[in-house]
Design a protein around this motif. Sequence first.
Motif, PDB file in Angstrom:
ATOM      1  N   ALA A 224     -10.280   2.764 -11.764  1.00  0.00           N
ATOM      2  CA  ALA A 224     -11.566   2.065 -11.705  1.00  0.00           C
ATOM      3  C   ALA A 224     -12.240   1.999 -13.066  1.00  0.00           C
ATOM      4  CB  ALA A 224     -12.485   2.756 -10.702  1.00  0.00           C
TER       5      ALA A 224
ATOM      6  N   ASP B  56     -26.623  -4.201 -12.354  1.00  0.00           N
ATOM      7  CA  ASP B  56     -25.542  -3.339 -11.894  1.00  0.00           C
ATOM      8  C   ASP B  56     -24.291  -3.542 -12.745  1.00  0.00           C
ATOM      9  OD1 ASP B  56     -24.570  -1.435  -9.715  1.00  0.00           O
ATOM     10  OD2 ASP B  56     -23.083  -3.054  -9.586  1.00  0.00           O
TER      11      ASP B  56
ATOM     12  N   ARG C 115     -22.569  -0.653 -14.958  1.00  0.00           N
ATOM     13  CA  ARG C 115     -21.181  -0.260 -14.709  1.00  0.00           C
ATOM     14  C   ARG C 115     -20.317  -0.447 -15.956  1.00  0.00           C
ATOM     15  NH1 ARG C 115     -19.477   0.816  -9.830  1.00  0.00           N
ATOM     16  NH2 ARG C 115     -17.408  -0.024 -10.244  1.00  0.00           N
TER      17      ARG C 115
ATOM     18  N   THR D 180     -15.886  -3.679 -12.121  1.00  0.00           N
ATOM     19  CA  THR D 180     -16.795  -4.154 -11.086  1.00  0.00           C
ATOM     20  C   THR D 180     -16.086  -5.210 -10.260  1.00  0.00           C
ATOM     21  OG1 THR D 180     -18.675  -3.739 -12.538  1.00  0.00           O
ATOM     22  CG2 THR D 180     -19.064  -5.154 -10.623  1.00  0.00           C
ATOM     23  N   SER D 181     -15.852  -4.904  -9.002  1.00  0.00           N
ATOM     24  CA  SER D 181     -15.177  -5.835  -8.093  1.00  0.00           C
ATOM     25  C   SER D 181     -16.193  -6.806  -7.499  1.00  0.00           C
ATOM     26  CB  SER D 181     -14.491  -5.064  -6.969  1.00  0.00           C
ATOM     27  OG  SER D 181     -15.467  -4.454  -6.139  1.00  0.00           O
TER      28      SER D 181
ATOM     29  N   THR E  47     -16.711  -7.189  -4.404  1.00  0.00           N
ATOM     30  CA  THR E  47     -17.398  -6.442  -3.348  1.00  0.00           C
ATOM     31  C   THR E  47     -18.561  -5.646  -3.924  1.00  0.00           C
ATOM     32  OG1 THR E  47     -15.348  -6.264  -2.091  1.00  0.00           O
ATOM     33  CG2 THR E  47     -17.099  -4.722  -1.515  1.00  0.00           C
ATOM     34  N   SER E  48     -18.349  -5.026  -5.064  1.00  0.00           N
ATOM     35  CA  SER E  48     -19.420  -4.271  -5.710  1.00  0.00           C
ATOM     36  C   SER E  48     -20.577  -5.191  -6.088  1.00  0.00           C
ATOM     37  CB  SER E  48     -18.884  -3.560  -6.954  1.00  0.00           C
ATOM     38  OG  SER E  48     -19.906  -2.821  -7.577  1.00  0.00           O
TER      39      SER E  48
ATOM     40  N   LEU F 156     -22.583  -6.001  -2.979  1.00  0.00           N
ATOM     41  CA  LEU F 156     -23.420  -4.863  -2.588  1.00  0.00           C
ATOM     42  C   LEU F 156     -24.623  -4.717  -3.523  1.00  0.00           C
ATOM     43  CD1 LEU F 156     -20.647  -2.271  -1.687  1.00  0.00           C
ATOM     44  CD2 LEU F 156     -22.149  -3.509  -0.106  1.00  0.00           C
ATOM     45  N   ALA F 157     -24.403  -4.913  -4.809  1.00  0.00           N
ATOM     46  CA  ALA F 157     -25.495  -4.788  -5.779  1.00  0.00           C
ATOM     47  C   ALA F 157     -26.590  -5.827  -5.536  1.00  0.00           C
ATOM     48  CB  ALA F 157     -24.961  -4.929  -7.205  1.00  0.00           C
TER      49      ALA F 157
ATOM     50  N   ARG G  15      -7.492  -7.742  -5.451  1.00  0.00           N
ATOM     51  CA  ARG G  15      -8.858  -7.544  -5.923  1.00  0.00           C
ATOM     52  C   ARG G  15      -9.156  -8.442  -7.126  1.00  0.00           C
ATOM     53  NH1 ARG G  15     -11.450  -2.057  -5.786  1.00  0.00           N
ATOM     54  NH2 ARG G  15      -9.365  -1.578  -5.118  1.00  0.00           N
TER      55      ARG G  15
ATOM     56  N   ASN H 250     -12.037  -8.746 -10.226  1.00  0.00           N
ATOM     57  CA  ASN H 250     -13.116  -8.061 -10.929  1.00  0.00           C
ATOM     58  C   ASN H 250     -13.983  -9.078 -11.661  1.00  0.00           C
ATOM     59  OD1 ASN H 250     -12.364  -5.419 -10.189  1.00  0.00           O
ATOM     60  ND2 ASN H 250     -10.795  -5.405 -11.767  1.00  0.00           N
TER      61      ASN H 250
END
Length: 172
Positions: free
Chosen positions: A5, A52, A56, A63-64, A66-67, A70-71, A103, A105
């Motif tokens: 990650a 975010d 990160r 940072t995906s 999905t992240s 969420l952010a 995935r 990013n």
Amino acid sequence: MKQDAHIQPMLDVHGRPAVFAPLCKSIINARAMSTAAFGSVCSDPGGEMLLDLYWRESQGLKTSLTSMWLASKASEMTARRCLAAMEEQGIVERMPDPSDGRRTNVRFTAEGRKKMDDCFSALLVGYAETCQDCARNCHDGPSSDGCASLWNSVPFCALLGDLSVASTGRRQ
């Protein structure tokens, strides 16, 4: 198998870690407090995503998508629209994750990083001006609008030197 990650942390032009990372984290925390106090009236999905992502990357974290969703603290569709607008403006770019083909990013472009740094720099200048105003009030004698009453007896004007250096590169 654990996913890697981590990425290279953001560095400034002199090879030092991102100087605005602590300010970014402070803004994230302040925005969380605003949201807790005022609810969705303070909603800014794109801003949340940018902060975010900056945080990160400053910490060397990938940072995906999905992240990012969420952010945003918004629906996935709203987050997708914000991300598309950011890509269109050349602020961020998507890239496949080399360790997981499923995935994707997201990272700042050089232009996006510069824009974020410029925004943080502008905030620091404003904070320094606020500190200077507060210091003038404190030095002019106690008043109802002096820094002691504004900041619950915390000597806010004592920050003047540190913020002046941050915003101008020299002590004032």
